[in-house]
Design a protein around this motif. Structure first.
Motif, PDB file in Angstrom:
ATOM      1  N   ARG A  64      26.680  13.554  72.915  1.00  0.00           N
ATOM      2  CA  ARG A  64      27.662  14.557  73.338  1.00  0.00           C
ATOM      3  C   ARG A  64      27.708  15.738  72.389  1.00  0.00           C
ATOM      4  O   ARG A  64      28.105  16.832  72.790  1.00  0.00           O
ATOM      5  N   ALA A  65      27.340  15.538  71.142  1.00  0.00           N
ATOM      6  CA  ALA A  65      27.384  16.644  70.191  1.00  0.00           C
ATOM      7  C   ALA A  65      26.367  17.716  70.558  1.00  0.00           C
ATOM      8  O   ALA A  65      26.646  18.909  70.481  1.00  0.00           O
ATOM      9  N   ILE A  66      25.187  17.285  70.968  1.00  0.00           N
ATOM     10  CA  ILE A  66      24.155  18.230  71.387  1.00  0.00           C
ATOM     11  C   ILE A  66      24.250  18.379  72.898  1.00  0.00           C
ATOM     12  O   ILE A  66      24.142  17.408  73.637  1.00  0.00           O
ATOM     13  N   ALA A  67      24.461  19.607  73.338  1.00  0.00           N
ATOM     14  CA  ALA A  67      24.676  19.871  74.760  1.00  0.00           C
ATOM     15  C   ALA A  67      23.406  19.720  75.585  1.00  0.00           C
ATOM     16  O   ALA A  67      23.472  19.479  76.790  1.00  0.00           O
ATOM     17  N   GLY A  68      22.249  19.879  74.952  1.00  0.00           N
ATOM     18  CA  GLY A  68      20.985  19.700  75.666  1.00  0.00           C
ATOM     19  C   GLY A  68      20.604  20.873  76.542  1.00  0.00           C
ATOM     20  O   GLY A  68      19.965  20.690  77.571  1.00  0.00           O
ATOM     21  N   VAL A  69      20.963  22.085  76.133  1.00  0.00           N
ATOM     22  CA  VAL A  69      20.658  23.257  76.961  1.00  0.00           C
ATOM     23  C   VAL A  69      19.307  23.887  76.640  1.00  0.00           C
ATOM     24  O   VAL A  69      18.907  24.832  77.308  1.00  0.00           O
TER      25      VAL A  69
END
Length: 189
Positions: A34-39
């Motif tokens: 969840r910390a890294i949004a993955g965009v």
């Protein structure tokens, strides 16, 4: 314990990672990240070592990280209220924001005239340093290990003796002659 059931340091880490990922986004490390949004594809500031740079004594931020993470979460809670997003206590407040809202909040915190601009801009610059320079690592070792930022920026490894030489001139011509006291390592005697 926080309502999202993470110990304090894990909550702080998640918030700071989410901030770093907002500055230079990367891809998720695992499906539930969840910390890294993955965009973005590839590694971003978090993978590049943003937390290590923030926690370095030389950064000057280490003693303030607990307070900065808490303040960022307070700003995120206020942002959620202002934008009628409702509460979400499943993770630290900044982490629960979608990427676009994280970016909008960071833009607000770093705008000219914001009373806390210096703090948030400093934090953002250190996240950039992790990606752009691998400030927490020896450059040759970072390159040998495939540091995501240095690799993305096209840094090339040193010559076999550990020295960087640039035989091709960027302007396609030599701009100056070497100083007569230059020794083989490139330093002046």
């Amino acid at each position: 314990m926080e309502p999202f059931a993470l110990p304090h340091l894990e909550a702080r880490t998640a918030t700071l990672e989410a901030f770093a990922d907002t500055i230079i986004p990367g891809e998720k490390r695992y499906p539930g990240d969840r910390a890294i949004a993955g965009v973005s594809e590839g590694g971003g500031a978090v993978t590049a070592g943003a937390l290590a740079v923030l926690e370095m004594p030389e950064s000057g931020m280490a003693p303030s990280l607990d307070d900065l993470a808490s303040a960022l979460d307070v700003h995120a809670e206020e942002y959620r209220e202002e934008h009628d997003m409702g509460a979400d206590d499943t993770a630290p407040a900044f982490v629960t924001l979608p990427y676009e809202d994280r970016a909008a909040l960071v833009l607000e915190l770093t705008r000219p005239g914001h009373p806390e601009k210096v703090l948030w801009t400093g934090l953002a610059l250190l996240c950039n340093m992790a990606f752009d320079t691998a400030a927490h690592l020896h450059t040759a070792e970072a390159l040998a290990d495939g540091h995501v930022g240095l690799t993305a920026l096209g840094y090339r490894p040193p010559d076999e003796d550990g020295v960087w030489r640039f035989p091709g001139f960027s302007y396609r011509r030599r701009l100056a002659e070497l100083h007569p006291d230059t020794i083989p390592s490139g330093s002046l005697a």
